[in-house]
Design an enzyme around this catalytic site. Structure first.
Site, PDB file in Angstrom:
ATOM      1  N   ARG A 126       3.219   6.832  -6.928  1.00  0.00           N
ATOM      2  CA  ARG A 126       2.441   7.937  -7.479  1.00  0.00           C
ATOM      3  C   ARG A 126       3.044   9.278  -7.066  1.00  0.00           C
ATOM      4  O   ARG A 126       3.114  10.219  -7.856  1.00  0.00           O
ATOM      5  CB  ARG A 126       0.998   7.841  -6.978  1.00  0.00           C
ATOM      6  CG  ARG A 126       0.223   6.671  -7.506  1.00  0.00           C
ATOM      7  CD  ARG A 126      -0.387   6.969  -8.858  1.00  0.00           C
ATOM      8  NE  ARG A 126      -1.396   8.026  -8.782  1.00  0.00           N
ATOM      9  CZ  ARG A 126      -1.890   8.662  -9.838  1.00  0.00           C
ATOM     10  NH1 ARG A 126      -1.447   8.363 -11.030  1.00  0.00           N
ATOM     11  NH2 ARG A 126      -2.806   9.595  -9.689  1.00  0.00           N
ATOM     12  N   PHE A 184      -8.833  18.209  -2.373  1.00  0.00           N
ATOM     13  CA  PHE A 184      -7.489  17.756  -2.727  1.00  0.00           C
ATOM     14  C   PHE A 184      -7.406  17.209  -4.145  1.00  0.00           C
ATOM     15  O   PHE A 184      -6.309  17.015  -4.676  1.00  0.00           O
ATOM     16  CB  PHE A 184      -6.953  16.753  -1.697  1.00  0.00           C
ATOM     17  CG  PHE A 184      -7.423  15.323  -1.878  1.00  0.00           C
ATOM     18  CD1 PHE A 184      -6.827  14.490  -2.806  1.00  0.00           C
ATOM     19  CD2 PHE A 184      -8.431  14.809  -1.081  1.00  0.00           C
ATOM     20  CE1 PHE A 184      -7.240  13.177  -2.954  1.00  0.00           C
ATOM     21  CE2 PHE A 184      -8.847  13.496  -1.220  1.00  0.00           C
ATOM     22  CZ  PHE A 184      -8.256  12.678  -2.165  1.00  0.00           C
ATOM     23  N   LYS A 219       0.829  -1.203   0.000  1.00  0.00           N
ATOM     24  CA  LYS A 219       0.000   0.000   0.000  1.00  0.00           C
ATOM     25  C   LYS A 219       0.865   1.255   0.000  1.00  0.00           C
ATOM     26  O   LYS A 219       0.624   2.201  -0.764  1.00  0.00           O
ATOM     27  CB  LYS A 219      -0.915  -0.016   1.218  1.00  0.00           C
ATOM     28  CG  LYS A 219      -1.688   1.259   1.456  1.00  0.00           C
ATOM     29  CD  LYS A 219      -2.675   1.560   0.349  1.00  0.00           C
ATOM     30  CE  LYS A 219      -3.532   2.762   0.720  1.00  0.00           C
ATOM     31  NZ  LYS A 219      -4.493   3.110  -0.341  1.00  0.00           N
ATOM     32  N   CYS A 251      -3.851   9.706   1.488  1.00  0.00           N
ATOM     33  CA  CYS A 251      -2.990   8.605   1.062  1.00  0.00           C
ATOM     34  C   CYS A 251      -1.652   9.092   0.527  1.00  0.00           C
ATOM     35  O   CYS A 251      -0.627   8.965   1.181  1.00  0.00           O
ATOM     36  CB  CYS A 251      -3.704   7.762   0.013  1.00  0.00           C
ATOM     37  SG  CYS A 251      -5.083   6.807   0.682  1.00  0.00           S
ATOM     38  N   ASN A 255       1.387   4.220  -3.251  1.00  0.00           N
ATOM     39  CA  ASN A 255       1.211   5.663  -3.127  1.00  0.00           C
ATOM     40  C   ASN A 255       2.526   6.419  -3.233  1.00  0.00           C
ATOM     41  O   ASN A 255       2.557   7.546  -3.742  1.00  0.00           O
ATOM     42  CB  ASN A 255       0.498   5.985  -1.820  1.00  0.00           C
ATOM     43  CG  ASN A 255      -0.973   5.629  -1.891  1.00  0.00           C
ATOM     44  OD1 ASN A 255      -1.597   5.764  -2.932  1.00  0.00           O
ATOM     45  ND2 ASN A 255      -1.535   5.164  -0.796  1.00  0.00           N
TER      46      ASN A 255
END
Length: 414
Positions: free
Chosen positions: A220, A328, A213, A267, A217
């Site tokens: 990204r 966001f 997880k 995240c 992120n």
């Protein structure tokens, strides 16, 4: 697995609870917010998520979903509470998970399944098991280093990976990582998610699932940081970064993302710090990406201030600045970790400007912006001397902007 208790009824917990209920499970959703509990029990929702309210209403009307301030015994427990960070070292704050553990422990019976969904640093699931074991010495709990051993309680880490605005669809269709503390825990957690998940249920252990997880992120975040850094460099060189990226992306093996006002949400703006905090000497690229993306709002503020100074030199003593967007990301109401909120907060501290805030997806400002003035889009466009586009909401993309006025476009709309 017909009775399920979901802790946390926010942007992930509520859709997850509703999906289980929609597919036949009896679901109790637990939250500390009385307003959220009351709203859900009326068949309504307290968040913005397309398609969710109809599912919640049907589940509540059918008696399959009920919200509560206190948990009840169930076959499976899912934990989807916040995991922010604290301090300059970005230390993970697991206090919400700890609180749930203490509330959950008295209810546990042999054979129950406990699943942590909250985005967490590596080792958080094991820490949760320690807290549960302290409260319930009469039960045995799984151990990470003993994956073959049986225990009374099955525990797994299963992160969400859905996109706000498409949660209802992606909860069903996306593949899920199922990281059990033991092999049997993985299998039990897979049984839970098979109630509604049509994607693959990918088996692994809890630490790998936690790191997966964070890795998704962080990946990204690094990609966005490259685009944001390009935008800063391009501005200095008087190059249109949007044209630059479009041209570069014609290369068959290049896919540069779009820059923005920074990175927000619970995240991408948070998770990479969990990796950095535990691996400060090794996580060099991840740390740098976070620093670039955290700096980008300051850069946008600098651009706005530059336009303010120009107008003051032209005799406008108190220019009006319209900030378009506070969420966001586009077309949602979620303001968590939003760079646009940070920009708005900084601009409101400047007494020599009038600040107008536009966010079509909310009805009132968060507490951190109560000094601001939330206005309709048309009013802001009419009054503004300077327009700063901070979020690419669809409403903003429909506008023919007056380019004779000063425009700072952080998201490439104009």
């Amino acid at each position: 697995m017909k009775n399920i208790c979901v802790f946390g009824l926010g942007y992930i917990g509520l859709p997850t609870a509703a999906m289980f209920a929609h597919h036949g499970a009896n679901v109790i959703g637990v939250d500390v917010n009385p307003h959220a509990v009351e709203t859900i029990n009326q068949g309504k929702i307290h968040i913005v998520e397309p398609g969710l309210e109809a599912i919640v209403k049907q589940a509540v009307d059918n008696g399959k979903l009920k919200a509560s301030l206190t948990p009840v015994h169930s076959d499976a427990y899912l934990i989807a509470v916040p995991t922010p960070f604290k301090g300059d070292d970005h230390e993970p704050d697991l206090s919400y998970i700890h609180a749930v553990s203490k509330a959950l422990a008295p209810l546990l019976e042999k054979g129950d399944v406990v699943i942590l969904e909250s985005t967490s640093p590596v080792g958080a699931t094991e820490k949760m098991v320690e807290w549960l074991a302290e409260e319930r010495p009469d039960l045995t709990f799984p151990k990470y280093h003993e994956p073959e051993n049986e225990a009374d309680i099955f525990v797994a880490y299963c992160p969400e990976r859905v996109l706000p605005g498409k949660v209802v669809e992606e909860l069903i269709s996306n593949d899920r990582i199922i990281g059990g503390m033991t092999k049997e825990s993985t299998e039990k957690a897979q049984e839970v998610y098979r109630i509604f998940v049509e994607g693959d249920l990918l088996a692994t252990n809890s630490r790998t699932a936690e790191m997966a997880k964070l890795t998704e992120n962080a990946s990204r975040d690094v990609s966005i940081a490259f685009a944001n850094e390009l935008s800063i460099i391009s501005d200095k060189l008087d190059i249109n970064v949007w044209e630059l990226i479009e041209l570069a992306n014609h290369h068959p093996r290049v896919n540069i993302l779009q820059p923005g006002a920074g990175v927000g949400g619970h995240c991408i703006a948070v998770d990479p710090w969990f990796i950095v905090n535990k691996n400060p000497d090794e996580a060099k690229i991840i740390r740098t990406a976070r620093e670039i993306n955290d700096y980008k709002p300051n850069w946008v503020i600098g651009k706005i201030k530059g336009e303010v100074d120009k107008l003051k030199k032209q005799g406008i003593d108190k220019p009006t600045v319209a900030l378009l967007g506070l969420a966001f990301k586009p077309d949602i109401d979620d303001l968590r970790e939003s760079p646009a909120v940070n920009i708005a907060r900084e601009m409101l501290d400047i007494e020599s400007v009038e600040v107008l805030l536009v966010e079509p997806n909310i009805n009132k400002l968060p507490q951190s912006l109560t000094a601001g003035n939330l206005v309709e889009l048309d009013s802001a466009l009419e009054k503004a001397d300077i327009i700063a586009i901070l979020v690419g909401h669809e409403q903003f993309r429909q506008i023919e902007f007056d380019t004779t006025r000063a425009i700072i476009d952080a998201v490439g709309i104009v």
